[in-house]
Motif scaffolding. Sequence first.
Motif, short mmCIF file in Angstrom:
data_model
loop_
_atom_site.label_atom_id
_atom_site.label_comp_id
_atom_site.label_asym_id
_atom_site.label_seq_id
_atom_site.Cartn_x
_atom_site.Cartn_y
_atom_site.Cartn_z
N ASN A 1 -1.87 15.63 -7.91
CA ASN A 1 -0.48 15.82 -8.28
C ASN A 1 0.15 16.88 -7.40
N THR A 2 1.45 16.99 -7.44
CA THR A 2 2.20 17.95 -6.62
C THR A 2 2.41 19.26 -7.37
N LEU A 3 1.33 19.89 -7.80
CA LEU A 3 1.43 21.07 -8.65
C LEU A 3 1.12 22.37 -7.92
N ILE B 1 18.63 19.80 -1.77
CA ILE B 1 17.51 20.69 -2.06
C ILE B 1 16.20 19.95 -1.81
N ALA B 2 15.30 20.62 -1.10
CA ALA B 2 13.95 20.10 -0.87
C ALA B 2 12.96 21.16 -1.35
N ALA B 3 12.01 20.73 -2.15
CA ALA B 3 10.95 21.63 -2.61
C ALA B 3 9.67 21.40 -1.83
N TRP B 4 9.59 20.28 -1.12
CA TRP B 4 8.38 19.98 -0.35
C TRP B 4 8.61 20.50 1.07
N GLY B 5 8.12 21.69 1.35
CA GLY B 5 8.31 22.26 2.67
C GLY B 5 7.57 23.56 2.84
N THR C 1 6.52 22.22 -14.47
CA THR C 1 7.45 22.56 -15.55
C THR C 1 8.90 22.29 -15.18
N ARG C 2 9.13 21.97 -13.91
CA ARG C 2 10.47 21.69 -13.38
C ARG C 2 11.42 22.85 -13.70
N SER C 3 10.94 24.06 -13.38
CA SER C 3 11.73 25.25 -13.67
C SER C 3 11.85 26.13 -12.44
N TYR C 4 12.96 26.87 -12.38
CA TYR C 4 13.21 27.79 -11.29
C TYR C 4 12.75 29.19 -11.67
N HIS C 5 12.29 29.92 -10.68
CA HIS C 5 11.86 31.30 -10.84
C HIS C 5 12.28 32.05 -9.59
#
Length: 192
Positions: free
Chosen positions: A8-10, A32-36, A168-172
């Motif tokens: 998984n992408t965790l 927005i890209a989170a995979w990078g 969790t699909r959450s921002y920090h």
Amino acid sequence: MKKSLGPNTLAQPAPVWAVGSYDETGKPNAMIAAWGGICGSDPACLTVSVRPSRHTYKGILKHKAFTVSVSSAPMAAEADFLGMASGDKLDKFAVTGLTPVKAEFVDAPYIEEFPLVIECELKETVDLNAHVMFVGEIKDVKCDEDKLADGKYPDPEKVLPLIFSPGTRSYHTVGEKLGKGFDIGKKFLKKG
């Protein structure tokens, strides 16, 4: 005991990067890209992965360039919106009030309000099935002067970059500095 979560992408954390490009008509767009991440240092390079169905995808291929604007915690809602809406249906800059700025070294826009910007020339593409990974050679890094450490480097405690937790699909955002790299581990050199 650790629990297996399967393939998984965790990985933690994922960046919250606004990937800027001009679309096929020359209109500024950002997603927005989170995979990078950083993928090389000589030459300096980073990667972002984009689905071919995304509006940004064709713009990057046409202009052979993109930017990465790193969002700060106070801009979390604007960043989230950039990942929710499609630039082929509306002008994300007009809706959010964000300002597109023409990059100095590549043919792509960046976001003025985001404190850290990386200008990239498209170097390579890698087809990963659902995504295409764009490898960008870094042509310049720009940072708000008040967000620099010692006037030289982006300071994470000042930039307050958003990070994303895929599960969790959450921002920090980042925490406090724990110590200097290549220094706090020195105690183990004596044991080795």
